[in-house]
Motif scaffolding. Structure first.
Motif, PDB file in Angstrom:
ATOM      1  N   PRO A 107     -26.087  24.247  13.204  1.00  0.00           N
ATOM      2  CA  PRO A 107     -26.872  23.079  13.625  1.00  0.00           C
ATOM      3  C   PRO A 107     -26.428  22.561  14.998  1.00  0.00           C
ATOM      4  O   PRO A 107     -25.239  22.586  15.333  1.00  0.00           O
ATOM      5  CB  PRO A 107     -26.592  22.055  12.523  1.00  0.00           C
ATOM      6  CG  PRO A 107     -26.249  22.872  11.322  1.00  0.00           C
ATOM      7  CD  PRO A 107     -25.499  24.067  11.873  1.00  0.00           C
ATOM      8  N   LEU A 108     -27.393  22.088  15.778  1.00  0.00           N
ATOM      9  CA  LEU A 108     -27.100  21.629  17.131  1.00  0.00           C
ATOM     10  C   LEU A 108     -26.084  20.486  17.135  1.00  0.00           C
ATOM     11  O   LEU A 108     -25.248  20.412  18.037  1.00  0.00           O
ATOM     12  CB  LEU A 108     -28.392  21.206  17.846  1.00  0.00           C
ATOM     13  CG  LEU A 108     -28.243  20.907  19.337  1.00  0.00           C
ATOM     14  CD1 LEU A 108     -27.762  22.147  20.098  1.00  0.00           C
ATOM     15  CD2 LEU A 108     -29.547  20.402  19.916  1.00  0.00           C
ATOM     16  N   ASP A 109     -26.114  19.623  16.132  1.00  0.00           N
ATOM     17  CA  ASP A 109     -25.127  18.539  16.076  1.00  0.00           C
ATOM     18  C   ASP A 109     -23.706  19.087  15.972  1.00  0.00           C
ATOM     19  O   ASP A 109     -22.769  18.514  16.538  1.00  0.00           O
ATOM     20  CB  ASP A 109     -25.431  17.587  14.918  1.00  0.00           C
ATOM     21  CG  ASP A 109     -26.684  16.747  15.176  1.00  0.00           C
ATOM     22  OD1 ASP A 109     -27.053  16.565  16.365  1.00  0.00           O
ATOM     23  OD2 ASP A 109     -27.296  16.283  14.196  1.00  0.00           O
ATOM     24  N   ALA A 110     -23.521  20.199  15.274  1.00  0.00           N
ATOM     25  CA  ALA A 110     -22.198  20.832  15.188  1.00  0.00           C
ATOM     26  C   ALA A 110     -21.809  21.437  16.535  1.00  0.00           C
ATOM     27  O   ALA A 110     -20.636  21.389  16.935  1.00  0.00           O
ATOM     28  CB  ALA A 110     -22.185  21.894  14.094  1.00  0.00           C
ATOM     29  N   VAL A 111     -22.773  22.000  17.257  1.00  0.00           N
ATOM     30  CA  VAL A 111     -22.526  22.531  18.599  1.00  0.00           C
ATOM     31  C   VAL A 111     -22.076  21.394  19.518  1.00  0.00           C
ATOM     32  O   VAL A 111     -21.093  21.521  20.253  1.00  0.00           O
ATOM     33  CB  VAL A 111     -23.778  23.221  19.170  1.00  0.00           C
ATOM     34  CG1 VAL A 111     -23.583  23.602  20.634  1.00  0.00           C
ATOM     35  CG2 VAL A 111     -24.155  24.436  18.346  1.00  0.00           C
ATOM     36  N   ILE A 112     -22.795  20.276  19.468  1.00  0.00           N
ATOM     37  CA  ILE A 112     -22.463  19.116  20.301  1.00  0.00           C
ATOM     38  C   ILE A 112     -21.043  18.643  20.003  1.00  0.00           C
ATOM     39  O   ILE A 112     -20.253  18.395  20.925  1.00  0.00           O
ATOM     40  CB  ILE A 112     -23.485  17.988  20.091  1.00  0.00           C
ATOM     41  CG1 ILE A 112     -24.853  18.405  20.637  1.00  0.00           C
ATOM     42  CG2 ILE A 112     -23.011  16.689  20.739  1.00  0.00           C
ATOM     43  CD1 ILE A 112     -26.005  17.500  20.218  1.00  0.00           C
ATOM     44  N   ALA A 113     -20.693  18.537  18.735  1.00  0.00           N
ATOM     45  CA  ALA A 113     -19.349  18.097  18.353  1.00  0.00           C
ATOM     46  C   ALA A 113     -18.287  19.055  18.893  1.00  0.00           C
ATOM     47  O   ALA A 113     -17.253  18.619  19.416  1.00  0.00           O
ATOM     48  CB  ALA A 113     -19.247  17.976  16.834  1.00  0.00           C
ATOM     49  N   ILE A 158     -38.102  23.426  20.170  1.00  0.00           N
ATOM     50  CA  ILE A 158     -36.653  23.461  20.058  1.00  0.00           C
ATOM     51  C   ILE A 158     -36.055  22.116  20.458  1.00  0.00           C
ATOM     52  O   ILE A 158     -36.662  21.354  21.218  1.00  0.00           O
ATOM     53  CB  ILE A 158     -36.039  24.597  20.917  1.00  0.00           C
ATOM     54  CG1 ILE A 158     -36.510  24.515  22.369  1.00  0.00           C
ATOM     55  CG2 ILE A 158     -36.341  25.961  20.318  1.00  0.00           C
ATOM     56  CD1 ILE A 158     -35.914  25.558  23.302  1.00  0.00           C
ATOM     57  N   ARG A 159     -34.897  21.843  19.920  1.00  0.00           N
ATOM     58  CA  ARG A 159     -34.088  20.678  20.276  1.00  0.00           C
ATOM     59  C   ARG A 159     -32.898  21.227  21.046  1.00  0.00           C
ATOM     60  O   ARG A 159     -32.197  22.115  20.560  1.00  0.00           O
ATOM     61  CB  ARG A 159     -33.640  19.960  19.009  1.00  0.00           C
ATOM     62  CG  ARG A 159     -32.852  18.707  19.232  1.00  0.00           C
ATOM     63  CD  ARG A 159     -32.653  17.983  17.881  1.00  0.00           C
ATOM     64  NE  ARG A 159     -31.674  16.939  18.015  1.00  0.00           N
ATOM     65  CZ  ARG A 159     -30.445  16.977  17.501  1.00  0.00           C
ATOM     66  NH1 ARG A 159     -30.063  18.012  16.759  1.00  0.00           N
ATOM     67  NH2 ARG A 159     -29.616  15.986  17.673  1.00  0.00           N
ATOM     68  N   SER A 160     -32.673  20.713  22.267  1.00  0.00           N
ATOM     69  CA  SER A 160     -31.747  21.361  23.194  1.00  0.00           C
ATOM     70  C   SER A 160     -30.751  20.400  23.820  1.00  0.00           C
ATOM     71  O   SER A 160     -31.035  19.213  23.982  1.00  0.00           O
ATOM     72  CB  SER A 160     -32.524  22.002  24.346  1.00  0.00           C
ATOM     73  OG  SER A 160     -33.473  22.927  23.890  1.00  0.00           O
ATOM     74  N   ILE A 161     -29.604  20.986  24.203  1.00  0.00           N
ATOM     75  CA  ILE A 161     -28.662  20.331  25.102  1.00  0.00           C
ATOM     76  C   ILE A 161     -28.463  21.260  26.294  1.00  0.00           C
ATOM     77  O   ILE A 161     -28.728  22.470  26.203  1.00  0.00           O
ATOM     78  CB  ILE A 161     -27.302  20.013  24.440  1.00  0.00           C
ATOM     79  CG1 ILE A 161     -26.637  21.300  23.936  1.00  0.00           C
ATOM     80  CG2 ILE A 161     -27.457  18.974  23.341  1.00  0.00           C
ATOM     81  CD1 ILE A 161     -25.179  21.113  23.529  1.00  0.00           C
ATOM     82  N   ASN A 188     -24.220  27.925  36.429  1.00  0.00           N
ATOM     83  CA  ASN A 188     -25.467  28.341  35.787  1.00  0.00           C
ATOM     84  C   ASN A 188     -25.835  27.286  34.762  1.00  0.00           C
ATOM     85  O   ASN A 188     -24.952  26.699  34.117  1.00  0.00           O
ATOM     86  CB  ASN A 188     -25.288  29.688  35.076  1.00  0.00           C
ATOM     87  CG  ASN A 188     -25.056  30.819  36.042  1.00  0.00           C
ATOM     88  OD1 ASN A 188     -25.909  31.129  36.860  1.00  0.00           O
ATOM     89  ND2 ASN A 188     -23.880  31.434  35.963  1.00  0.00           N
ATOM     90  N   LEU A 189     -27.120  27.013  34.597  1.00  0.00           N
ATOM     91  CA  LEU A 189     -27.575  26.046  33.603  1.00  0.00           C
ATOM     92  C   LEU A 189     -27.683  26.750  32.261  1.00  0.00           C
ATOM     93  O   LEU A 189     -28.400  27.741  32.117  1.00  0.00           O
ATOM     94  CB  LEU A 189     -28.933  25.460  34.007  1.00  0.00           C
ATOM     95  CG  LEU A 189     -29.435  24.350  33.094  1.00  0.00           C
ATOM     96  CD1 LEU A 189     -28.507  23.133  33.125  1.00  0.00           C
ATOM     97  CD2 LEU A 189     -30.852  23.950  33.491  1.00  0.00           C
ATOM     98  N   ILE A 190     -26.967  26.229  31.263  1.00  0.00           N
ATOM     99  CA  ILE A 190     -26.938  26.818  29.936  1.00  0.00           C
ATOM    100  C   ILE A 190     -27.583  25.840  28.966  1.00  0.00           C
ATOM    101  O   ILE A 190     -27.121  24.705  28.830  1.00  0.00           O
ATOM    102  CB  ILE A 190     -25.496  27.130  29.488  1.00  0.00           C
ATOM    103  CG1 ILE A 190     -24.770  28.009  30.530  1.00  0.00           C
ATOM    104  CG2 ILE A 190     -25.477  27.749  28.102  1.00  0.00           C
ATOM    105  CD1 ILE A 190     -25.441  29.339  30.813  1.00  0.00           C
ATOM    106  N   GLU A 191     -28.646  26.271  28.327  1.00  0.00           N
ATOM    107  CA  GLU A 191     -29.346  25.472  27.319  1.00  0.00           C
ATOM    108  C   GLU A 191     -28.986  26.042  25.958  1.00  0.00           C
ATOM    109  O   GLU A 191     -29.070  27.250  25.739  1.00  0.00           O
ATOM    110  CB  GLU A 191     -30.852  25.563  27.552  1.00  0.00           C
ATOM    111  CG  GLU A 191     -31.689  24.772  26.593  1.00  0.00           C
ATOM    112  CD  GLU A 191     -33.186  24.872  26.891  1.00  0.00           C
ATOM    113  OE1 GLU A 191     -33.980  24.317  26.113  1.00  0.00           O
ATOM    114  OE2 GLU A 191     -33.564  25.530  27.899  1.00  0.00           O
ATOM    115  N   ILE A 192     -28.558  25.184  25.049  1.00  0.00           N
ATOM    116  CA  ILE A 192     -28.261  25.595  23.676  1.00  0.00           C
ATOM    117  C   ILE A 192     -29.212  24.809  22.770  1.00  0.00           C
ATOM    118  O   ILE A 192     -29.302  23.582  22.881  1.00  0.00           O
ATOM    119  CB  ILE A 192     -26.796  25.330  23.311  1.00  0.00           C
ATOM    120  CG1 ILE A 192     -25.877  26.040  24.292  1.00  0.00           C
ATOM    121  CG2 ILE A 192     -26.530  25.794  21.871  1.00  0.00           C
ATOM    122  CD1 ILE A 192     -24.420  25.711  24.128  1.00  0.00           C
ATOM    123  N   SER A 193     -29.908  25.540  21.900  1.00  0.00           N
ATOM    124  CA  SER A 193     -31.009  24.937  21.148  1.00  0.00           C
ATOM    125  C   SER A 193     -30.983  25.319  19.690  1.00  0.00           C
ATOM    126  O   SER A 193     -30.366  26.290  19.279  1.00  0.00           O
ATOM    127  CB  SER A 193     -32.347  25.431  21.738  1.00  0.00           C
ATOM    128  OG  SER A 193     -32.399  25.198  23.122  1.00  0.00           O
TER     129      SER A 193
END
Length: 128
Positions: A77-83, A106-109, A117-122
């Motif tokens: 889950p993206l919230d776990a990635v953010i943490a 998608i929901r992205s950071i 480089n711009l890295i999008e994680i979704s």
């Protein structure tokens, strides 16, 4: 005619910092192949690494560090990635925000790697 992406090439100015970012922060696996070449593996894809000025031939016409804008779909889950990213002290440039992906909304950071480089994680936003 085209089924999927096998690999792409990322040109870096700092091989060690790039390897740490993609392995330690994003959890990719490092592979060494050929004559001292490196790749970052995830799923069934990989990113081959070229060091600026020592690129493998043939190469892009103008290989430049910091010119990529990549989007990865997270396996957690993206919230776990953010943490995880916040715990590592790496800055998030923007997000989470809603975007349009190749298959789903998608929901992205967004963050930047050591070469900027711009890295999008979704994560997919499944409509239901």
């Amino acid at each position: 005619m085209i089924d999927h992406l096998d690999h792409l090439v990322l040109t870096t100015t700092n091989l060690d910092a790039t390897i740490r970012f993609y392995t330690d922060l994003l959890g990719m696996r490092l592979e060494q192949f050929g004559n001292g070449r490196y790749a970052l593996k995830f799923g069934e894809q990989k990113i081959n690494l070229h060091v600026r000025g020592s690129e493998f031939e043939p190469k892009a016409h103008l290989p430049v560090p910091g010119a990529l804008d990549l989007c990865f779909i997270a396996s957690i889950p993206l919230d776990a990635v953010i943490a995880h990213i916040e715990q590592a002290g790496w800055p998030i440039v923007e997000g989470p925000v809603l975007r349009t992906g190749a298959v789903h909304k998608i929901r992205s950071i967004y963050l930047r790697d050591p070469d900027l480089n711009l890295i999008e994680i979704s994560e997919p936003v499944l409509e239901g």
